[in-house]
Design an enzyme around this catalytic site. Structure first.
Site, PDB file in Angstrom:
ATOM      1  N   ARG A   1      48.085 -56.817 134.915  1.00  0.00           N
ATOM      2  CA  ARG A   1      48.613 -57.365 133.654  1.00  0.00           C
ATOM      3  C   ARG A   1      47.491 -57.815 132.724  1.00  0.00           C
ATOM      4  NH1 ARG A   1      52.114 -61.626 136.960  1.00  0.00           N
ATOM      5  NH2 ARG A   1      52.060 -59.840 138.357  1.00  0.00           N
TER       6      ARG A   1
ATOM      7  N   GLU B   1      45.959 -58.668 138.573  1.00  0.00           N
ATOM      8  CA  GLU B   1      44.932 -58.230 137.611  1.00  0.00           C
ATOM      9  C   GLU B   1      45.419 -57.146 136.665  1.00  0.00           C
ATOM     10  OE1 GLU B   1      45.307 -56.885 140.509  1.00  0.00           O
ATOM     11  OE2 GLU B   1      45.275 -54.802 139.859  1.00  0.00           O
TER      12      GLU B   1
ATOM     13  N   LYS C   1      43.464 -59.383 149.255  1.00  0.00           N
ATOM     14  CA  LYS C   1      44.653 -58.859 149.951  1.00  0.00           C
ATOM     15  C   LYS C   1      44.394 -58.803 151.453  1.00  0.00           C
ATOM     16  CE  LYS C   1      46.140 -55.609 146.312  1.00  0.00           C
ATOM     17  NZ  LYS C   1      47.480 -56.139 146.056  1.00  0.00           N
TER      18      LYS C   1
HETATM   19  N1  BES Z   1      48.334 -53.365 142.522  1.00  0.00           N
HETATM   20  C1  BES Z   1      49.103 -54.471 142.904  1.00  0.00           C
HETATM   21  C2  BES Z   1      50.593 -54.185 143.007  1.00  0.00           C
HETATM   22  C3  BES Z   1      51.002 -53.289 144.141  1.00  0.00           C
HETATM   23  C4  BES Z   1      51.215 -53.810 145.393  1.00  0.00           C
HETATM   24  C5  BES Z   1      51.213 -51.961 143.911  1.00  0.00           C
HETATM   25  C6  BES Z   1      51.602 -52.997 146.412  1.00  0.00           C
HETATM   26  C7  BES Z   1      51.614 -51.148 144.937  1.00  0.00           C
HETATM   27  C8  BES Z   1      51.801 -51.670 146.200  1.00  0.00           C
HETATM   28  C9  BES Z   1      48.934 -55.624 141.920  1.00  0.00           C
HETATM   29  O1  BES Z   1      47.699 -55.702 141.305  1.00  0.00           O
HETATM   30  C10 BES Z   1      49.166 -56.888 142.687  1.00  0.00           C
HETATM   31  O2  BES Z   1      48.452 -57.115 143.614  1.00  0.00           O
HETATM   32  N2  BES Z   1      50.161 -57.660 142.280  1.00  0.00           N
HETATM   33  C11 BES Z   1      50.499 -58.873 142.962  1.00  0.00           C
HETATM   34  C12 BES Z   1      50.898 -59.893 141.923  1.00  0.00           C
HETATM   35  C13 BES Z   1      51.117 -61.271 142.473  1.00  0.00           C
HETATM   36  C14 BES Z   1      49.803 -61.843 142.968  1.00  0.00           C
HETATM   37  C15 BES Z   1      51.703 -62.133 141.406  1.00  0.00           C
HETATM   38  C16 BES Z   1      51.655 -58.592 143.917  1.00  0.00           C
HETATM   39  O3  BES Z   1      52.554 -57.833 143.563  1.00  0.00           O
HETATM   40  O4  BES Z   1      51.616 -59.103 145.028  1.00  0.00           O
HETATM   41 ZN    ZN Z   2      46.645 -53.881 141.124  1.00  0.00          ZN
HETATM   42 ZN    ZN Z   3      46.279 -56.777 142.455  1.00  0.00          ZN
END
Ligand code: BES
Ligand code: ZN
Ligand code: ZN
Length: 508
Positions: free
Chosen positions: A359, A357, A285
């Site tokens: 999921r 991750e 990220k």
């Molecule tokens: N934990 C995150 C989702 C999240 C993002 C929660 C911001 C709260 C605030 C999750 O693991 C994630 O990073 N999801 C990705 C999925 C994508 C790569 C398909 C996302 O939402 O960007």
């Molecule tokens: Zn996450």
């Molecule tokens: Zn994530």
């Protein structure tokens, strides 16, 4: 209690021993006219000039302190606005105003004119519950990692006592006593779960999360079983194991079992994402705001809280809580984009983005849940940023194809006062999650609908026919204080615990 001031709440008569009397100002709307009233007839007369010149408006959230008024034995009088639409949720929110005004007044004890809140006796029970929950929820303050409380605007320090006497003629009424008990159990478990969420990643690892569940469950009758890495491997949880490979911290799989009904009765299962820190893994990220990913275990924390609350309320049903827990980091053994793992139910998936991750760890937990022949599976996860795009931080989005279950969820949320919104989940979303080299891909092949396609991925691990709902709490798990005054501005909210308890009641 380390979080917030030490607070005591009792139901009783007006004793004139309290430092301050809290009364409400309300607005009665008839046509275009708005009339303001103070919910204490004698005080209403006393404050007539203030009402007439609109110093007191009755607007929700207004808080006017009359210091040293010495009104019928009370040094101070606090007039708190209830607005014109009064229900348990507006009262819950107004409790936060009372809480901060009490601290600003430096009052040690306050009488609250509960009977003055308009409504039927049935409304009064819900309003009392909302008021007590609001007082306890808004007293939460995560300051245990500071050497001393800086106090902020609060003049009452963390080591002082604060007593609220809720003045009602119904203090001995069983319905009121029950509401008082429920409010304490619910709000205190929400505060417990918030603390788990607020603890930073170095102090809230999968092992610590598991230990927290074990310790909190002591004396509640909940049986807690913790699976370590070796057991997780033996149980073929390839999703959880795969995500954990980039971290020096061992994963844990937390199982909490509460038996409130005959063993023959199928359980309701709550599953929560317990990702104690998510840097995204190799698909890392951006660094700005990454610290917020300590909250990625809030689904798990809130499921632990749900189990604790259900057990403490002695609900008559069987409930299981499952929390897969790991970090998602970039160690040399970390899962790489393109890697293929196999989940517990035998389905293989390509990890095309290691940041998707949640999921993967939920896949194993949902497969395991399905094996336990439940009457219902509900999961909660900070699963997708797309959920925040769709609904912001007002509503928790939920996904289910089961209309009857959807109605129950909405009914439960009406009682809890938490806002939920049903999201679509259809076969197109499932198609988007097909893999090229494995059964599934962990990211969608289409643009958009990121929350729905994530839900469709999860659905592949729930045995067909089992009622299931997925709650994406990415937008509501923390930093909702700007909207809900009884939640911390930046901290964990403990969302959905109260709703999940209400849903569980519908299966008791
Ligand atoms: N934990 C995150 C989702 C999240 C993002 C929660 C911001 C709260 C605030 C999750 O693991 C994630 O990073 N999801 C990705 C999925 C994508 C790569 C398909 C996302 O939402 O960007
Ligand atoms: Zn996450
Ligand atoms: Zn994530």
């Amino acid at each position: 209690m380390t979080n917030g001031v030490h607070m005591q709440i009792s139901l009783g008569k007006l004793s004139q021993k309290e430092t301050a009397l809290v009364v409400f100002s309300i607005q009665n709307k008839t046509g275009k006219e708005t009339a303001t009233k103070v919910t204490h007839s004698e005080l209403s007369k006393h404050l007539k000039a203030a009402i007439d010149d609109k110093s007191i408006t009755g607007k929700s959230g207004e808080a006017i302190s009359y210091r040293e008024l010495n009104f019928s034995g009370h040094r101070h009088v606090l007039v708190v606005g209830l607005g014109s639409k009064i229900d348990h949720e507006s009262v819950r929110q107004v409790a936060a105003t009372i809480q901060s005004a009490a601290k600003a007044l430096n009052a040690k004890s306050l009488a609250i004119d509960v009977d003055g809140i308009p409504g039927s006796k049935k409304d009064a029970v819900h309003n009392l519950q909302g008021l007590i929950e609001g007082l306890i929820l808004s007293n939460y303050n995560f300051d245990e990692l500071k050497t001393k409380s800086d106090g902020g605007n609060d003049r009452v320090k963390a080591d002082s006592d604060l007593h609220f006497n809720l003045v009602t003629k119904f203090s001995a009424d069983p319905a009121f006593k029950k509401a008082n008990h429920e409010a304490h159990v619910l709000a205190e478990t929400v505060n417990f779960s918030r603390r788990l969420g607020d603890l930073p990643g170095n102090l809230m690892t999968p092992t610590i999360l598991a230990d927290s569940a074990v310790n909190a469950a002591k004396g509640t009758g909940i049986k807690v079983t913790i699976w370590d890495k070796a057991r997780i491997k033996k149980e073929k949880m390839g999703g959880l194991l795969g995500v954990s490979m980039g971290s020096a911290q061992e994963p844990r799989f937390i199982i909490m079992e509460y038996k409130g009904a005959a063993a023959s009765k199928a359980p309701v299962i709550f599953v929560g994402k317990g990702l104690t820190f998510d840097c995204g893994g190799i698909s890392i990220k951006p660094s700005g705001g990454m610290e917020e990913m300590k909250y990625d275990m809030c689904g798990g924390a809130n499921v632990i809280g749900t189990l604790l609350a259900i057990a403490k309320l002695k609900l008559k049903l069987n409930v299981i809580g499952l929390v897969p827990s790991t970090e998602n980091l970039t160690g040399s053994a970390a899962t790489k984009p393109g890697d293929v793992h196999v989940a517990r139910n035998g389905k293989s998936f390509e990890v095309n983005n290691t940041d998707a991750e949640g999921r993967l760890i939920l896949a194993d937990a949902l497969s395991y849940a399905s094996e336990l022949n439940p009457q219902l599976i509900v999961d909660a996860a900070t699963l997708t940023g797309a959920m925040i795009v769709a609904l912001g931080n007002t509503h928790t989005g939920f996904f289910t194809r089961n209309d009857a279950l959807s109605k129950k969820i909405e009914a439960g949320a009406t009682v809890s006062g938490e806002w939920v919104w049903r999201m679509p989940l259809v076969d197109h979303h499932v198609k988007d999650m097909k893999g090229t080299f494995a059964d599934l891909s962990n990211v969608s092949s289409s643009k958009g609908a990121g929350s729905a396609t994530a839900a469709a991925f999860l659905e592949q691990f729930v045995v067909e026919g089992t009622p299931w709902a997925h709650f994406d709490i990415a937008g509501t798990a923390w930093a909702v204080g700007g909207r809900l005054p009884y939640c911390p501005k930046k901290g964990a909210s403990g969302c959905m615990i109260r709703t999940f308890v209400e849903i569980a009641k519908l299966y008791a």
